[in-house]
Design an enzyme around this catalytic site. Structure first.
Site, short mmCIF file in Angstrom:
data_model
loop_
_atom_site.label_atom_id
_atom_site.label_comp_id
_atom_site.label_asym_id
_atom_site.label_seq_id
_atom_site.Cartn_x
_atom_site.Cartn_y
_atom_site.Cartn_z
N CYS A 159 -5.79 -3.17 7.12
CA CYS A 159 -7.04 -2.42 7.22
C CYS A 159 -8.24 -3.18 6.69
O CYS A 159 -9.37 -2.95 7.12
CB CYS A 159 -6.90 -1.07 6.52
SG CYS A 159 -6.69 -1.18 4.72
N CYS A 190 0.84 -1.21 0.00
CA CYS A 190 0.00 0.00 0.00
C CYS A 190 0.87 1.25 0.00
O CYS A 190 0.63 2.19 -0.76
CB CYS A 190 -0.92 -0.01 1.22
SG CYS A 190 -1.99 1.46 1.32
#
Length: 350
Positions: free
Chosen positions: A198, A102
């Protein structure tokens, strides 16, 4: 300067925005909407950094600070660059680190590029790391607080990108950050820590993967090939794991020492069988492109794992002492003291 702050709705990025504003910078808050919309209810329930709750918390902080606030939709890109490779890695018997991807391919690639195109001078985040000006340009260093240091996740950053990034929290402890949040009267001052991945509920990686990947039972064998039991699907296991096998033919403890996805087998052994000192790396990158090999360094093979003295040469990392459970797919990050030299992805270990 004109600075865009990546706001996740947590205390760290909120304090980063407040501190930069207090220093006189022109601050704008930006949240990345990355969670697939069909999972929005689950995202909200588990409090991911791009959940609906996170967006609302970031918006509240921006309103309190009276700074402009935007939410950018990168759902498609996040899916292609992070979630899909995460699934594929597990199918192939590897243990990926989606936070590394990410940061490499979304936050400090797509987001940073857009921020600079829009005329901002810098992108700031709430990461615990430091950018230090060295003799040859900006360097990445560990945070002052070793318990919160996130430099491991950022080893891919080159000098061009480091020159455009600000980490306001790198010289602070978590306690100091929360104290600043209370001083600024931020509504997230006491908000709990966000989970590391997440889009996966905390502690439920196997459940998450089983619901999304084609898995089938197979054999659990020892290093000699003797079958000891059965597993639920190779994608649900990782090197170093010591549970989830059910009852095996011989008493444990047993640890996963290799995930053999092509043959649908899990190879187990005793704790000492996890020890490795030679690690092959792929996709290696260095912040300083003039690095010479062999390179004496300290290597960290898991997030927050102790650094081990090592030598890197020709794609191979030779450790001075054994490391237990080097999992293919994880990052190996190379340091010189507090300075991050670079890193790569573990391909094999022996």
């Amino acid at each position: 300067m004109k600075i865009a702050v990546a706001m996740s709705g947590g205390v760290d990025s909120s304090v980063a925005a407040a501190l930069l504003q207090a220093q006189g910078h022109e601050v704008v808050g930006v949240t990345l909407q990355q969670w697939p919309r069909d999972d929005s209810e689950e995202a909200s329930r588990h409090g991911g950094c791009c959940s609906l709750n996170a967006v609302e918390d970031a918006r509240r902080v921006a309103s309190l600070l009276a700074i402009p606030y935007y939410c950018w939709n990168l759902e498609k890109e996040f899916g292609e660059r992070v979630i899909q490779p995460f699934h594929q890695a597990y199918l192939e018997g590897r243990t990926p680190n989606p936070c590394v991807r990410c940061n490499a391919f979304v936050r400090f690639d797509l987001m940073l590029s857009r921020v600079l195109e829009l005329g901002f001078d810098r992108l700031a985040t709430g990461h615990y790391a430091r950018v230090v000006q060295g003799g040859d340009g900006p360097e990445l260093h560990t945070a002052v607080d070793p318990a919160k240091d996130q430099s491991y996740m950022l080893y891919h950053l080159d000098r061009d990108r480091l020159a455009k990034i600000v980490f306001p929290l790198g010289n602070m402890t978590k306690g100091e950050v929360r104290e600043h949040a209370r001083e600024f009267d931020l509504p997230v001052a006491n908000k709990a820590e966000s989970q590391e991945i997440c889009f996966v509920p905390r502690g439920q990686t196997a459940t998450y993967l089983a619901a999304r990947l084609p898995v089938r039972a197979g054999a659990v064998v020892d290093s000699a090939g003797r079958q000891l039991g059965t597993h639920r699907g190779t994608a649900l296991y990782t090197v170093g794991q010591r549970s989830g096998f059910g009852d095996l033919a011989e008493p444990g403890p047993w640890y996963v020492v290799r995930v053999d996805a092509p043959s649908n087998r899990i190879v187990v052994g005793r704790k000492e069988d996890l020890a490795v000192q030679e690690v092959a790396l792929k996709e290696v990158s260095f912040i300083d492109q003039t690095v010479r090999e062999p390179l004496a360094c300290e290597a960290r093979l898991r997030y927050h794992a102790p650094a081990i003295p090592a030598v890197y040469a020709g794609g191979t990392l030779s450790l001075d002492e054994p490391f237990l459970g080097a999992a293919p797919g994880q990052a190996a990050v190379l340091y010189s003291g507090s300075r991050v030299l670079g890193g790569g992805i573990i391909a094999t270990a022996a």
